[in-house]
Design a protein around this motif. Structure first.
Motif, PDB file in Angstrom:
ATOM      1  N   CYS A 129       0.849  -1.185   0.000  1.00  0.00           N
ATOM      2  CA  CYS A 129       0.000   0.000   0.000  1.00  0.00           C
ATOM      3  C   CYS A 129       0.891   1.244   0.000  1.00  0.00           C
ATOM      4  O   CYS A 129       2.120   1.138   0.084  1.00  0.00           O
ATOM      5  CB  CYS A 129      -0.960   0.004   1.188  1.00  0.00           C
ATOM      6  SG  CYS A 129      -0.153  -0.124   2.773  1.00  0.00           S
ATOM      7  N   PHE A 153     -14.554  -0.280   6.634  1.00  0.00           N
ATOM      8  CA  PHE A 153     -13.758  -0.049   5.421  1.00  0.00           C
ATOM      9  C   PHE A 153     -14.698   0.153   4.247  1.00  0.00           C
ATOM     10  O   PHE A 153     -15.561  -0.680   3.998  1.00  0.00           O
ATOM     11  CB  PHE A 153     -12.817  -1.239   5.170  1.00  0.00           C
ATOM     12  CG  PHE A 153     -11.684  -1.268   6.143  1.00  0.00           C
ATOM     13  CD1 PHE A 153     -10.493  -0.615   5.857  1.00  0.00           C
ATOM     14  CD2 PHE A 153     -11.802  -1.904   7.375  1.00  0.00           C
ATOM     15  CE1 PHE A 153      -9.450  -0.601   6.767  1.00  0.00           C
ATOM     16  CE2 PHE A 153     -10.764  -1.892   8.296  1.00  0.00           C
ATOM     17  CZ  PHE A 153      -9.585  -1.237   7.984  1.00  0.00           C
ATOM     18  N   ASN A 198     -16.510  -5.891   5.534  1.00  0.00           N
ATOM     19  CA  ASN A 198     -15.960  -4.533   5.510  1.00  0.00           C
ATOM     20  C   ASN A 198     -15.932  -3.880   6.892  1.00  0.00           C
ATOM     21  O   ASN A 198     -15.558  -2.721   7.025  1.00  0.00           O
ATOM     22  CB  ASN A 198     -16.732  -3.655   4.529  1.00  0.00           C
ATOM     23  CG  ASN A 198     -16.382  -3.988   3.084  1.00  0.00           C
ATOM     24  OD1 ASN A 198     -15.285  -4.470   2.821  1.00  0.00           O
ATOM     25  ND2 ASN A 198     -17.299  -3.756   2.168  1.00  0.00           N
ATOM     26  N   ARG A 214     -11.268  -0.943   1.648  1.00  0.00           N
ATOM     27  CA  ARG A 214      -9.839  -0.917   1.994  1.00  0.00           C
ATOM     28  C   ARG A 214      -9.360   0.522   2.140  1.00  0.00           C
ATOM     29  O   ARG A 214     -10.056   1.468   1.758  1.00  0.00           O
ATOM     30  CB  ARG A 214      -9.027  -1.627   0.908  1.00  0.00           C
ATOM     31  CG  ARG A 214      -9.124  -0.933  -0.451  1.00  0.00           C
ATOM     32  CD  ARG A 214      -8.554  -1.774  -1.574  1.00  0.00           C
ATOM     33  NE  ARG A 214      -9.366  -2.950  -1.837  1.00  0.00           N
ATOM     34  CZ  ARG A 214      -8.956  -3.988  -2.562  1.00  0.00           C
ATOM     35  NH1 ARG A 214      -7.752  -3.991  -3.090  1.00  0.00           N
ATOM     36  NH2 ARG A 214      -9.737  -5.023  -2.764  1.00  0.00           N
ATOM     37  N   GLU A 262      -2.782  -5.716  10.364  1.00  0.00           N
ATOM     38  CA  GLU A 262      -2.987  -5.068   9.074  1.00  0.00           C
ATOM     39  C   GLU A 262      -2.659  -6.065   7.968  1.00  0.00           C
ATOM     40  O   GLU A 262      -1.607  -6.677   7.978  1.00  0.00           O
ATOM     41  CB  GLU A 262      -2.085  -3.834   8.949  1.00  0.00           C
ATOM     42  CG  GLU A 262      -2.356  -3.050   7.691  1.00  0.00           C
ATOM     43  CD  GLU A 262      -1.562  -1.744   7.626  1.00  0.00           C
ATOM     44  OE1 GLU A 262      -0.738  -1.598   6.708  1.00  0.00           O
ATOM     45  OE2 GLU A 262      -1.744  -0.887   8.509  1.00  0.00           O
ATOM     46  N   ALA A 264      -5.133   2.348  -0.913  1.00  0.00           N
ATOM     47  CA  ALA A 264      -4.970   1.604  -2.163  1.00  0.00           C
ATOM     48  C   ALA A 264      -4.328   2.530  -3.195  1.00  0.00           C
ATOM     49  O   ALA A 264      -4.011   3.681  -2.901  1.00  0.00           O
ATOM     50  CB  ALA A 264      -6.337   1.129  -2.648  1.00  0.00           C
ATOM     51  N   ALA A 324      -6.899 -12.761   4.351  1.00  0.00           N
ATOM     52  CA  ALA A 324      -7.991 -11.792   4.237  1.00  0.00           C
ATOM     53  C   ALA A 324      -9.344 -12.480   4.266  1.00  0.00           C
ATOM     54  O   ALA A 324     -10.376 -11.834   4.333  1.00  0.00           O
ATOM     55  CB  ALA A 324      -7.835 -10.983   2.955  1.00  0.00           C
ATOM     56  N   ARG A 355     -13.261  -5.406  -2.165  1.00  0.00           N
ATOM     57  CA  ARG A 355     -13.471  -5.297  -0.732  1.00  0.00           C
ATOM     58  C   ARG A 355     -13.100  -3.883  -0.290  1.00  0.00           C
ATOM     59  O   ARG A 355     -12.213  -3.250  -0.861  1.00  0.00           O
ATOM     60  CB  ARG A 355     -12.524  -6.316  -0.129  1.00  0.00           C
ATOM     61  CG  ARG A 355     -12.410  -6.265   1.342  1.00  0.00           C
ATOM     62  CD  ARG A 355     -11.435  -7.331   1.811  1.00  0.00           C
ATOM     63  NE  ARG A 355     -11.624  -7.444   3.228  1.00  0.00           N
ATOM     64  CZ  ARG A 355     -11.691  -8.584   3.900  1.00  0.00           C
ATOM     65  NH1 ARG A 355     -11.560  -9.713   3.271  1.00  0.00           N
ATOM     66  NH2 ARG A 355     -11.885  -8.594   5.189  1.00  0.00           N
ATOM     67  N   SER A 410     -16.069   0.570   0.359  1.00  0.00           N
ATOM     68  CA  SER A 410     -15.784   0.073  -0.992  1.00  0.00           C
ATOM     69  C   SER A 410     -16.594   0.882  -2.000  1.00  0.00           C
ATOM     70  O   SER A 410     -16.806   0.456  -3.117  1.00  0.00           O
ATOM     71  CB  SER A 410     -16.152  -1.405  -1.098  1.00  0.00           C
ATOM     72  OG  SER A 410     -17.530  -1.568  -0.834  1.00  0.00           O
ATOM     73  N   VAL A 437      -6.310  -3.725   4.647  1.00  0.00           N
ATOM     74  CA  VAL A 437      -7.472  -3.818   5.537  1.00  0.00           C
ATOM     75  C   VAL A 437      -6.948  -4.226   6.902  1.00  0.00           C
ATOM     76  O   VAL A 437      -5.797  -4.634   7.033  1.00  0.00           O
ATOM     77  CB  VAL A 437      -8.497  -4.876   5.057  1.00  0.00           C
ATOM     78  CG1 VAL A 437      -9.114  -4.463   3.750  1.00  0.00           C
ATOM     79  CG2 VAL A 437      -7.858  -6.250   4.932  1.00  0.00           C
ATOM     80  N   THR A 455      -2.201  -6.582   3.937  1.00  0.00           N
ATOM     81  CA  THR A 455      -1.985  -5.817   2.707  1.00  0.00           C
ATOM     82  C   THR A 455      -2.423  -6.660   1.512  1.00  0.00           C
ATOM     83  O   THR A 455      -2.200  -7.868   1.486  1.00  0.00           O
ATOM     84  CB  THR A 455      -0.503  -5.428   2.602  1.00  0.00           C
ATOM     85  OG1 THR A 455      -0.088  -4.912   3.872  1.00  0.00           O
ATOM     86  CG2 THR A 455      -0.294  -4.348   1.577  1.00  0.00           C
ATOM     87  N   LEU A 456      -3.057  -6.017   0.529  1.00  0.00           N
ATOM     88  CA  LEU A 456      -3.705  -6.737  -0.569  1.00  0.00           C
ATOM     89  C   LEU A 456      -2.932  -6.591  -1.881  1.00  0.00           C
ATOM     90  O   LEU A 456      -2.093  -5.706  -2.020  1.00  0.00           O
ATOM     91  CB  LEU A 456      -5.130  -6.189  -0.750  1.00  0.00           C
ATOM     92  CG  LEU A 456      -5.981  -6.150   0.531  1.00  0.00           C
ATOM     93  CD1 LEU A 456      -7.299  -5.433   0.284  1.00  0.00           C
ATOM     94  CD2 LEU A 456      -6.237  -7.562   1.044  1.00  0.00           C
TER      95      LEU A 456
END
Length: 574
Positions: free
Chosen positions: A91, A367, A420, A479, A504, A482, A535, A477, A369, A498, A506-507
């Protein structure tokens, strides 16, 4: 400690003395250049080697950066890895659309991730993403900027310019903020560290955009946090590209009598900045400040999240506060935005807000979206309505019916499961899980597990009522932090973070939002299996054991007589 054009964090007193000695003629700048240079080079590499060994010991920022520099010196040519895997989860990256018609590219640089052990890793890698082919290229080039996150990048001509950002030590105890300026030649894939005198101070979380006339760059705000002191900025700077000279244009403690007005946005980082015509807009942002030493949590840091809109006239450099128009997003931290030039609007996505539930005993983070667009003509906001598919006539606005404090309270009462919403405290989380189970919510076909395809259960349907879940438009989702960028009429979203419990996550998924009459999200690359496992997501390969664990982790307790078939996991193609 002056590595690669960074502002020296340490030892600047020594440098000053050296400068004075030079002025007094005590140190010659004579012709004995070559031998002196050799001696210096040997000395420097010995010093770097020593530093590198020290860096192994953990949190010495100077040592870590020195060892990175040492590794970088080995890169002597430009190497391009074609059709490479997508970047790892991260991120606070920069994700910059180039200005060429073809190839249609977005360039990703840097960013950070907190790994499973809670250690922070900061990146300095460079990727070029071709949106038409949905393919990545990784570029390794000599003399590249040291690793950083929360920096800024902007495309101008055939270049990308990068300013500032921060390097965080693995334990997050120490920070180094940069005030360096870099230029990437997109044709040659070469980096240049540009001279950067009398410009903005070291910072991250600032914003950098191209002036609408294209001849200069504009920088706003940001923050500086060493762990001991924290400063937020509201200054505006212009970098004239022809001369590479910075000019301080507005706000933020300008020179007395310099005619800079005092009205304007308060100091902040992570704001949403866009330009159009002869105006620069600043919306929202974030600021942290020390507590007032009163009460139980007196010295705890407090945070403010803004939702005000300001317009800066680029002819007079004066600010005007704008009235809120239309349906604006509420205050949120970690939202991101990009300008959709074709429609003269800024598009904002995601972010997070904390809800205090049960008289503040429980904090539940929501969170987002959802997306909003703001017209750059008059500052009017519109929520982006999403459509599931061609047959979907009405579309839906994410979160409209199922967000906010009420949903946070339902989550806290165990009446709703919503991917979320995150409950930070483990004890509370366990209690909510038991409550949900006790009420029978967990054992009927009421759960729709969050899955990698991005479909999220918005509401929990009452058990046995026979209600079917409405058709939901696929979407990412919720977040924070991003990366979003617009090319043509499509917004591309990569990564972000998220929180799941107090961790935490990370995506690394990649999505596209068509910014047409009927906006629709499309998944271009799903979460990698490692990400999905943390996640939460029922990806096809998971074994029965994994599913069992996954369900338990999501609160679907199985010992209460609920067989495996009692949990509905929806297929990807719905």
């Amino acid at each position: 400690g002056n590595l690669r054009g960074l502002a020296p964090a340490m030892g600047s007193g020594r440098d000053k003395r050296k400068k004075q000695a030079k002025r007094a003629g005590k140190e010659s700048e004579g012709v004995s250049g070559a031998s002196k240079t050799d001696r210096k080079t040997d000395k420097n590499s010995a010093k770097l080697e020593r530093r590198a060994t020290k860096a192994g010991a953990g949190d010495d920022i100077d040592a870590i950066l020195a060892s990175i520099k040492l590794l970088d010196l080995r890169q002597t040519t430009v190497e391009i890895q074609e059709d490479c895997p997508k970047p790892s989860p991260r991120c606070n990256v920069t994700w910059t659309p180039t200005l060429t018609q073809k190839p249609e590219e977005i360039v990703l640089f840097g960013g950070e991730v907190v790994d499973g052990d809670g250690k922070t890793n900061v990146f300095s890698d460079l990727f070029r993403y071709d949106v038409a082919k949905n393919k990545w290229r990784r570029v390794k080039a000599p003399n590249s900027p040291p690793p950083r996150s929360a920096h800024q990048a902007v495309a101008n001509g055939g270049y990308i310019y990068i300013f500032g950002g921060e390097f965080t030590s693995p334990s997050q105890e120490r920070f180094h903020h940069y005030r360096d300026l870099w230029r990437l030649d997109l044709q040659e894939n070469t980096w240049e560290n540009l001279p950067n005198k009398n410009g903005p101070s070291a910072r991250s979380g600032h914003r950098l955009v191209s002036h609408p006339k294209g001849k200069s760059l504009l920088l706003f705000g940001g923050f500086y946090d060493t762990g001991h002191e924290i400063k937020y900025y509201n200054d505006v700077w212009e970098l004239v590209l022809e001369t590479m000279v910075w000019k301080h244009r507005a706000g933020g403690g300008g020179v007395a009598g310099g005619g800079l007005q005092s009205i304007g946005p308060s100091p902040r980082s992570a704001s949403h900045v866009s330009v159009s015509g002869d105006a620069l807009f600043v919306y929202g942002g974030y600021c942290k400040y020390a507590g007032d030493d009163d009460g139980e949590d007196g010295d705890v840091e407090k945070a403010a999240t803004f939702s005000d809109l300001w317009r800066l006239c680029l002819k007079t450099w004066t600010w005007d506060k704008q009235k809120k128009k239309g349906l604006a997003p509420g205050p949120r931290a970690g939202a991101v935005s990009a300008t959709h030039v074709a429609k003269k609007r800024s598009v904002l996505f995601g972010g997070v807000v904390d809800h205090e539930v049960r008289k503040g005993e429980v904090i539940i983070s929501e969170f987002f979206s959802d997306s909003y667009s703001m017209s750059l003509d008059d500052g009017r906001w519109f929520p982006v309505t999403l459509y599931a598919d061609k047959t979907d006539k009405t579309g839906s606005v994410p979160g409209a019916a199922s967000g906010g404090k009420e949903e946070a309270e339902r989550v806290a009462a165990g009446e709703s499961v919503n991917a979320n919403f995150n409950v930070r405290d483990a004890v509370t989380r366990a209690a909510i899980k038991i409550q949900a189970h006790y009420r029978g919510y967990a054992v009927r076909k009421a759960y729709k597990l969050y899955k990698v395809g991005g479909q999220v259960s918005e509401l929990l349907y009452s058990p046995g009522s026979g209600e079917a879940a409405p058709k939901t438009a696929p979407r990412p989702r919720g977040r924070m932090n991003a990366a979003v960028a617009v090319r043509g009429n499509t917004l591309y979203l990569f990564g972000g973070a998220v929180e799941i419990g107090d961790v935490e996550v990370t995506l690394d998924d990649l999505w596209a939002l068509e910014l047409t009459q009927r906006p629709r999200w499309k998944l271009l690359a799903e979460l990698s299996p490692e990400c999905a496992a943390i996640a939460g997501g029922d990806h096809a390969e998971s074994s029965d054991d994994e599913e069992e664990e996954e369900r338990e982790r999501l609160g679907v307790l199985t010992e209460g007589g609920a067989g495996k078939g009692d949990v509905e996991t929806h297929s990807d193609d719905e």
